[in-house]
Design a protein around this motif. Structure first.
Motif, short mmCIF file in Angstrom:
data_model
loop_
_atom_site.label_atom_id
_atom_site.label_comp_id
_atom_site.label_asym_id
_atom_site.label_seq_id
_atom_site.Cartn_x
_atom_site.Cartn_y
_atom_site.Cartn_z
N ARG A 1 -17.21 -7.88 10.19
CA ARG A 1 -16.26 -6.88 10.64
C ARG A 1 -16.13 -5.78 9.59
NH1 ARG A 1 -11.25 -9.07 14.27
NH2 ARG A 1 -12.46 -10.41 15.65
N PRO A 2 -16.70 -4.62 9.87
CA PRO A 2 -16.53 -3.50 8.94
C PRO A 2 -15.08 -3.06 8.89
CG PRO A 2 -18.32 -3.11 10.49
CD PRO A 2 -17.56 -4.28 11.00
N PHE A 3 -14.63 -2.64 7.73
CA PHE A 3 -13.28 -2.11 7.58
C PHE A 3 -13.25 -0.63 7.92
CE2 PHE A 3 -12.65 -5.19 3.78
CZ PHE A 3 -12.48 -6.24 4.66
N GLN A 4 -12.11 -0.18 8.44
CA GLN A 4 -11.82 1.24 8.45
C GLN A 4 -11.14 1.51 7.10
OE1 GLN A 4 -12.69 3.41 10.81
NE2 GLN A 4 -13.70 1.76 11.93
N LEU A 5 -11.94 1.79 6.09
CA LEU A 5 -11.48 1.74 4.71
C LEU A 5 -10.34 2.69 4.42
CD1 LEU A 5 -12.01 0.29 2.06
CD2 LEU A 5 -13.66 2.06 1.47
N PHE A 6 -10.44 3.95 4.89
CA PHE A 6 -9.39 4.91 4.57
C PHE A 6 -8.10 4.56 5.31
CE2 PHE A 6 -13.26 7.29 3.58
CZ PHE A 6 -12.94 7.70 2.29
N ARG A 7 -8.23 4.05 6.56
CA ARG A 7 -7.05 3.61 7.30
C ARG A 7 -6.39 2.44 6.58
NH1 ARG A 7 -8.11 1.56 13.24
NH2 ARG A 7 -8.82 3.71 13.43
N MET A 8 -7.22 1.53 6.08
CA MET A 8 -6.69 0.37 5.37
C MET A 8 -5.94 0.79 4.11
SD MET A 8 -8.79 -2.92 3.94
CE MET A 8 -8.94 -3.63 5.57
N ARG A 9 -6.50 1.71 3.37
CA ARG A 9 -5.84 2.16 2.15
C ARG A 9 -4.50 2.82 2.45
NH1 ARG A 9 -10.91 4.96 -1.11
NH2 ARG A 9 -11.83 3.03 -1.91
N GLY A 10 -4.47 3.66 3.49
CA GLY A 10 -3.23 4.33 3.85
C GLY A 10 -2.18 3.34 4.32
N ALA A 11 -2.62 2.33 5.10
CA ALA A 11 -1.68 1.32 5.60
C ALA A 11 -1.14 0.48 4.46
CB ALA A 11 -2.37 0.44 6.63
N ALA A 12 -1.99 0.14 3.51
CA ALA A 12 -1.54 -0.66 2.36
C ALA A 12 -0.54 0.13 1.53
CB ALA A 12 -2.73 -1.07 1.52
N LYS A 13 -0.82 1.41 1.33
CA LYS A 13 0.06 2.25 0.52
C LYS A 13 1.43 2.38 1.17
CE LYS A 13 0.38 6.88 -1.50
NZ LYS A 13 -0.32 8.20 -1.65
N ASN A 14 1.46 2.47 2.52
CA ASN A 14 2.72 2.68 3.24
C ASN A 14 3.33 1.38 3.75
OD1 ASN A 14 2.50 5.52 2.97
ND2 ASN A 14 1.09 5.59 4.71
N GLN A 15 2.72 0.24 3.36
CA GLN A 15 3.23 -1.07 3.77
C GLN A 15 3.31 -1.22 5.30
OE1 GLN A 15 4.19 -3.72 1.44
NE2 GLN A 15 2.86 -2.34 0.29
N GLU A 16 2.28 -0.71 6.00
CA GLU A 16 2.22 -0.79 7.46
C GLU A 16 1.35 -1.98 7.83
OE1 GLU A 16 2.57 4.05 8.17
OE2 GLU A 16 0.64 3.05 8.34
N HIS A 17 1.98 -3.11 8.08
CA HIS A 17 1.25 -4.36 8.22
C HIS A 17 0.36 -4.39 9.47
CE1 HIS A 17 3.48 -6.08 4.88
NE2 HIS A 17 4.60 -5.61 5.42
N ILE A 18 0.86 -3.92 10.59
CA ILE A 18 0.07 -3.94 11.82
C ILE A 18 -1.14 -3.02 11.69
CG2 ILE A 18 0.06 -3.38 14.28
CD1 ILE A 18 2.97 -4.23 14.39
N ARG A 19 -0.93 -1.83 11.14
CA ARG A 19 -2.03 -0.88 10.95
C ARG A 19 -3.05 -1.44 9.96
NH1 ARG A 19 -2.03 4.54 8.01
NH2 ARG A 19 -3.75 5.71 8.95
#
Length: 359
Positions: free
Chosen positions: A243-261
């Protein structure tokens, strides 16, 4: 047209346009590139192709005239993840050097060569500078034509500027749809300029059969599931879930604590791998269905990156001297490269149009 078609490659990189050209009977004559590792890789594969060096020091009227000039000018200032300074940026402004060389060659040959020019760049080139940069690109090819902005204010994913010379056509092509199995996502704009006729649309839009890509595997001829894809891949055994990551989406979600995203950024097994970048390599999740806890997160190997670009395995492994190319240089070169199937399709269209081959 008498004799073989010839090609010159500006901003050559690792020779993908020359590779595609040679697969269709077009002879790569010369290339211009300044990075050492890509030059060495290309010299290994095309020992007879002349390397001309820095594009800013070339005189288009003095270098060998060719039927086709290709150029994927630097995208750093046009990319959505770049600084967005557009064609005015220090790197992307080198586009105008290619236009200068084309004009100088045509002036020196009585408007005979090149017949076709192909420009490749990131899709963000259609958005930068309030979409005026792409207008500047079109006007650079047709300086005497009035080319209006679309009424919508947005450039179409495909289009044409006809009724004069050169005949222009452009199209956004995503590499993931141009081979089976799917390649990595790579959305790029390709523009074809026909100085000798009205064939740009024919070259860029006409359906035609694709040549097969090199079969994935090792030097020993093993198939993809059995090849060298990492120490944890069982030869002849289970096929992993990737499963490839959507890397930039993942980084943004981690930074903003958006668990579902963050969870959704893992994607699905059927998703293509994300676009290879020159600056970094995106990781992916890897596990077996009967052992999900035994999985891992890892980066693709250089060979896997070659596969994801449709290139022959080992294309970037060695330089002209037979010495191995360092992994960091291989990843960078592949992140800057063109997906082979897209270049293949265009070269097939050029060969067909200029040789009047019916297919």
């Amino acid at each position: 047209m008498e004799g073989p078609l010839t090609l010159g490659s500006l901003f050559d990189g690792i020779g993908v346009f020359p590779l595609a050209a040679s697969r269709h009977g077009i002879i790569p004559c010369w290339a211009s590139e300044i990075e050492k590792a890509p030059i060495s890789i290309t010299k290994r594969h095309f020992p007879r192709m002349e390397h001309l060096g820095d594009i800013t020091k070339l005189d288009g009227g003095a270098i060998p005239a060719v039927h086709i000039i290709t150029f994927g000018s630097p995208c750093q200032n046009l990319s959505r993840i770049g600084d967005r300074t557009g064609l005015a940026g220090a790197k992307s402004s080198l586009f105008y050097q290619a236009i200068r060389i084309i004009r100088e060659m045509r002036d020196a040959t009585g408007d005979q060569f090149p017949i076709i020019a192909v420009w490749e760049n990131v899709a963000g080139a259609m958005l930068s500078n309030d979409r005026l940069d792409f207008l500047a690109v079109l006007q650079s090819f047709r300086p005497d034509a009035e080319i209006p902005m679309p009424a919508s204010g947005r450039w179409g994913y495909a289009g044409m500027v006809g009724g004069g010379r050169p005949d222009l056509a452009w199209r956004i092509m995503d590499a993931q749809y141009w081979a089976s199995p799917r390649l990595a996502r790579r959305q790029r704009i390709f523009l074809v300029a026909d100085f000798g006729g009205q064939r740009a649309g024919e070259i860029l839009f006409k359906p035609r059969p694709m040549l097969p890509l090199s079969a994935p595997g090792t030097a020993g001829g093993l198939s993809a599931p059995q090849g060298d894809r990492g120490p944890f891949l069982e030869t002849g055994g289970r096929v992993p879930v990737v499963r490839p990551f959507q890397l930039f989406r993942m980084r943004g979600a981690a930074k903003n604590q958006e668990h579902i995203r963050f969870r959704d950024s893992f994607g699905f097994p059927t998703d293509p791998f994300s676009t290879l970048l020159a600056s970094e390599v995106a990781p992916f999740a890897f596990w077996y269905e009967d052992d999900p806890l035994g999985g891992c997160i890892r980066f693709p190997t250089e060979r896997e990156c070659e596969r994801m670009m449709g290139l022959p395995e080992g294309w970037t492994q060695y330089g002209a001297d037979g010495e191995p190319i360092r992994p960091v240089h291989r990843y960078r070169a592949l992140g800057n490269a063109i997906a082979l199937p897209c270049a293949d399709y265009i070269m097939a269209g050029i060969a067909e149009a200029l040789n009047h081959v019916e297919k």
